[in-house]
Motif scaffolding. Structure first.
Motif, PDB file in Angstrom:
ATOM      1  N   GLY A 127     -31.332  54.663  37.926  1.00 14.40           N
ATOM      2  CA  GLY A 127     -30.332  53.614  38.099  1.00 14.40           C
ATOM      3  C   GLY A 127     -29.197  54.147  38.945  1.00 14.40           C
ATOM      4  O   GLY A 127     -28.546  55.133  38.580  1.00 14.40           O
ATOM      5  N   PRO A 184     -22.624  52.327  40.204  1.00 12.55           N
ATOM      6  CA  PRO A 184     -21.484  53.238  40.369  1.00 12.55           C
ATOM      7  C   PRO A 184     -21.630  54.527  39.568  1.00 12.55           C
ATOM      8  O   PRO A 184     -21.275  55.605  40.049  1.00 12.55           O
ATOM      9  N   ALA A 185     -22.187  54.442  38.343  1.00 17.55           N
ATOM     10  CA  ALA A 185     -22.320  55.636  37.503  1.00 17.55           C
ATOM     11  C   ALA A 185     -23.376  56.571  38.069  1.00 17.55           C
ATOM     12  O   ALA A 185     -23.116  57.759  38.293  1.00 17.55           O
ATOM     13  N   GLU A 209     -33.757  53.690  42.142  1.00 22.14           N
ATOM     14  CA  GLU A 209     -33.058  52.401  42.062  1.00 22.14           C
ATOM     15  C   GLU A 209     -34.044  51.253  42.296  1.00 22.14           C
ATOM     16  O   GLU A 209     -34.749  51.227  43.294  1.00 22.14           O
ATOM     17  N   ALA A 210     -34.039  50.294  41.332  1.00 21.95           N
ATOM     18  CA  ALA A 210     -34.970  49.164  41.419  1.00 21.95           C
ATOM     19  C   ALA A 210     -34.503  48.123  42.427  1.00 21.95           C
ATOM     20  O   ALA A 210     -35.324  47.455  43.072  1.00 21.95           O
ATOM     21  N   GLU A 233     -24.350  46.753  40.484  1.00 27.34           N
ATOM     22  CA  GLU A 233     -23.751  45.413  40.332  1.00 27.34           C
ATOM     23  C   GLU A 233     -22.392  45.313  41.042  1.00 27.34           C
ATOM     24  O   GLU A 233     -22.102  44.322  41.704  1.00 27.34           O
ATOM     25  N   LYS A 275     -13.415  40.048  43.488  1.00 24.73           N
ATOM     26  CA  LYS A 275     -12.027  40.288  43.885  1.00 24.73           C
ATOM     27  C   LYS A 275     -11.731  39.707  45.269  1.00 24.73           C
ATOM     28  O   LYS A 275     -10.596  39.341  45.563  1.00 24.73           O
ATOM     29  N   GLY A 309     -38.064  52.544  37.520  1.00 23.64           N
ATOM     30  CA  GLY A 309     -38.489  53.782  36.873  1.00 23.64           C
ATOM     31  C   GLY A 309     -38.551  53.657  35.370  1.00 23.64           C
ATOM     32  O   GLY A 309     -37.905  52.788  34.780  1.00 23.64           O
ATOM     33  N   GLY A 330     -27.247  50.563  33.630  1.00 27.17           N
ATOM     34  CA  GLY A 330     -26.259  49.501  33.659  1.00 27.17           C
ATOM     35  C   GLY A 330     -26.468  48.412  32.622  1.00 27.17           C
ATOM     36  O   GLY A 330     -26.959  48.658  31.514  1.00 27.17           O
ATOM     37  N   ASP A 367     -22.426  51.481  31.952  1.00 19.64           N
ATOM     38  CA  ASP A 367     -22.544  50.321  31.056  1.00 19.64           C
ATOM     39  C   ASP A 367     -23.598  50.523  29.976  1.00 19.64           C
ATOM     40  O   ASP A 367     -23.518  49.943  28.901  1.00 19.64           O
ATOM     41  N   ALA A 384     -17.449  48.159  29.767  1.00 20.17           N
ATOM     42  CA  ALA A 384     -18.171  47.846  31.009  1.00 20.17           C
ATOM     43  C   ALA A 384     -17.192  47.736  32.178  1.00 20.17           C
ATOM     44  O   ALA A 384     -16.791  46.646  32.580  1.00 20.17           O
ATOM     45  N   PHE A 385     -16.791  48.892  32.680  1.00 19.80           N
ATOM     46  CA  PHE A 385     -15.878  48.934  33.829  1.00 19.80           C
ATOM     47  C   PHE A 385     -16.371  49.987  34.802  1.00 19.80           C
ATOM     48  O   PHE A 385     -16.890  51.034  34.377  1.00 19.80           O
ATOM     49  N   THR A 386     -16.120  49.748  36.066  1.00 17.10           N
ATOM     50  CA  THR A 386     -16.512  50.742  37.063  1.00 17.10           C
ATOM     51  C   THR A 386     -15.720  52.035  36.865  1.00 17.10           C
ATOM     52  O   THR A 386     -16.271  53.127  37.019  1.00 17.10           O
TER      53      THR A 386
END
Ligand SMILES: Cc1cc2nc3c(=O)[nH]c(=O)nc-3n(C[C@H](O)[C@H](O)[C@H](O)COP(=O)(O)OP(=O)(O)OC[C@H]3O[C@@H](n4cnc5c(N)ncnc54)[C@H](O)[C@@H]3O)c2cc1C
Ligand SMILES: NC(=O)c1ccc[n+]([C@@H]2O[C@H](COP(=O)([O-])OP(=O)(O)OC[C@H]3O[C@@H](n4cnc5c(N)ncnc54)[C@H](O)[C@@H]3O)[C@@H](O)[C@H]2O)c1
Length: 453
Positions: free
Chosen positions: A11, A14-15, A34-35, A41, A51, A115, A141, A304, A310-312
């Motif tokens: 995955g 951002p993380a 990464e799928a 997101e 934003k 994966g 995520g 997440d 659940a924040f970047t």
């Protein structure tokens, strides 16, 4: 077929992107799986496009505030530059080529595919099995949670992905859920002329926040012409090919051209093969210790998927800790006492640490201090669009803040000082003795400190 590497990151939101990129830069052999799109997101369907919608909506709102303060204005909203900006600037038409190159330039190997774990240090993707000498980092995520409302699974509802990819603003929109996703997108679309109704089952918008925040936001949104229905539960929904009809418990029927479901998100754990790594595949989230290690040696989790917020910025914070842990480097573990949260409506609703209620439930000796932004010099000068408040939650025994809310035109920015105060446990007496420049919005914080007594 199988290959060996040092680390597999499953995955690449951002993380995962942060962990994989940082580890690759140290010279480790890192496989990033990464799928969908590398970046996850946040850049393609969440933070960044939402934003951009809000920034555009704020421009319209400011232009509408000109009469009575700076002359006359006439505003003709047009969604097409917003859609174009999201397509061209934010997402390059939902293409991650640049992000993939950024990762491979650091020395990482990128694999596109879904994966799954096949053992504690083993991931299968695209017909290959990767054995990770150091370990696997799960960073898959979260996905929207869809409530069990009769008929909902049969209708073409929107999630955040459809909303931020919209080519035009709909004539009318029902928003199910008055959390951060719901209220941000509700206000964003409404400012472009969409007739919006927000349906929230709790008694207030933004239920985990201070009650004053949800009440303030409902007042502002209603003032802008949105309909806000709190304490309202959806019983069923239908779609007749043109529009949606949402029936509330009690029988009232609401209708709109579009329906956005924004009722929360859940960690993405389905089909991950957690059981093959000795982890509980039925758990709601992946439990981690302060160094992002799961119960199974060789498996870390970040973002997440850990359900710690659940924040970047949380994803990045945890990623930094996981990198150190994987490298065997010294450093502090995770501390969640001062996690900032900002809902980017206008007014922005910023908060950090505990609410008054949470502090009381902890058994602390709670004192609160309040200030209204319009009563501060800057708020009064600002006038149109000056709604906001500051609320401080102090532990009177220790003389420090344990939580704070800063809502207002720059509520999210003002929050930083409060985050430092909570994180560093700055004595309230020292905060009171700190000079906020006149006439900044920070002076409302000072007013709230005075009110704290
Ligand atoms: C509308 C909206 C607005 C938001 N705005 C903000 C904001 O302003 N500020 C903020 O801090 N946060 C915001 N968030 C939250 C933020 O987007 C998330 O907290 C952040 O994206 C989490 O990052 P992550 O890496 O943990 O997960 P994700 O971004 O979900 O990335 C996980 C990645 O893993 C991939 N994946 C999943 N399963 C597999 C698998 N089996 N194999 C391979 N790949 C897989 C997915 O395709 C995805 O790319 C917002 C969220 C939404 C929905
Ligand atoms: N600015 C930001 O940082 C930002 C913006 C958007 C999202 N996010 C993150 O994404 C996560 C998900 O956001 P979200 O708004 O989808 O979730 P959320 O959990 O914050 O809010 C969902 C809301 O839907 C309500 N709800 C649930 N079921 C309902 C039903 N059947 N009918 C009516 N209302 C119902 C809940 O009471 C809740 O208020 C958030 O937790 C947040 O961390 C952050």
């Amino acid at each position: 077929m199988s290959r060996t590497c040092d680390v597999v990151v499953l995955g690449m939101g951002p993380a995962g992107e942060e962990v994989a990129g940082r580890l690759a830069e140290t010279g480790l052999s890192v496989v990033g799986v990464e799928a969908e799109l590398l970046g996850g997101e946040c850049p393609y369907w969440a933070c960044v496009p939402s934003k951009m919608i809000l920034r555009a909506g704020n421009l319209l709102a400011e232009a509408r505030r000109v009469p009575g303060m700076a002359g006359q204005s006439s505003v003709v909203p047009d969604w097409s530059p917003v859609a174009a900006r999201i397509r061209d600037e934010a997402t390059t038409d939902w293409d991650d080529e640049i992000a993939v190159r950024r990762f491979t330039d650091k020395g990482g190997q990128f694999v596109r595919g879904h994966g799954r774990l096949t053992g504690p240090r083993e991931v299968e993707v695209a017909g290959l099995t990767y054995h990770a000498r150091r370990g696997v980092v799960v960073a898959t995520g979260s996905a929207p949670w869809i409530p069990p409302v009769e008929g909902l699974s049969d209708v073409p509802y929107w999630t955040n992905r459809d909303a931020v990819s919209a080519r035009e603003a709909p004539g009318s929109l029902l928003v199910l859920g008055g959390g951060a996703v719901g209220v941000e997108l509700a206000q964003g679309f409404a400012r472009f002329g969409t007739r919006v109704t927000v349906v929230e089952s709790a008694e207030r918008l933004l239920p985990p926040e201070e009650p004053e925040s949800g009440e303030l936001l409902a007042r502002v949104l209603e003032g802008e012409g949105l309909s806000v229905r709190t304490g309202a539960r959806a019983a069923s929904v239908r779609h007749d090919g043109h529009g949606f009809a949402l029936v509330l418990e009690g029988g009232e029927e609401l209708s709109a051209e579009r329906l956005l479901v924004a009722t929360g998100r859940r960690p993405r754990l389905d089909g991950l093969g957690l059981e093959t790594a000795g982890l509980d595949s039925g758990a709601r989230a992946l439990r981690v210790d302060a160094h992002m290690r799961t119960e199974m040696p060789g498996v870390w989790a970040v973002g997440d998927v850990t359900d710690e917020g659940a924040f970047t910025h949380m994803a990045m914070y945890q990623a930094d800790i996981a990198v150190r842990s994987l490298l065997g480097a010294e450093g502090p573990g995770a501390d969640y006492r001062a996690v900032p949260r900002v809902t980017f409506t206008d007014p922005e609703i910023g908060s950090v640490g505990m609410t008054e209620r949470a502090a009381r439930e902890e058994g602390l000796s709670v004192r609160t201090g309040h200030a209204a932004v319009p009563s501060s010099a800057r708020g009064w000068i600002h006038k149109a669009g000056n709604e906001g408040l500051v609320k401080l939650v102090a532990d009177a025994d220790r003389g420090v803040l344990v939580g704070a809310t800063s809502a207002g035109p720059a509520g999210g920015e003002v929050l930083y000082g409060l985050t430092v105060a909570v994180r560093a446990e700055v004595p309230v007496a020292r905060l009171r003795d700190t000079i906020p420049a006149y006439p900044t919005f920070h002076r409302a914080v000072h007013d709230a400190l005075t009110d704290l007594g």
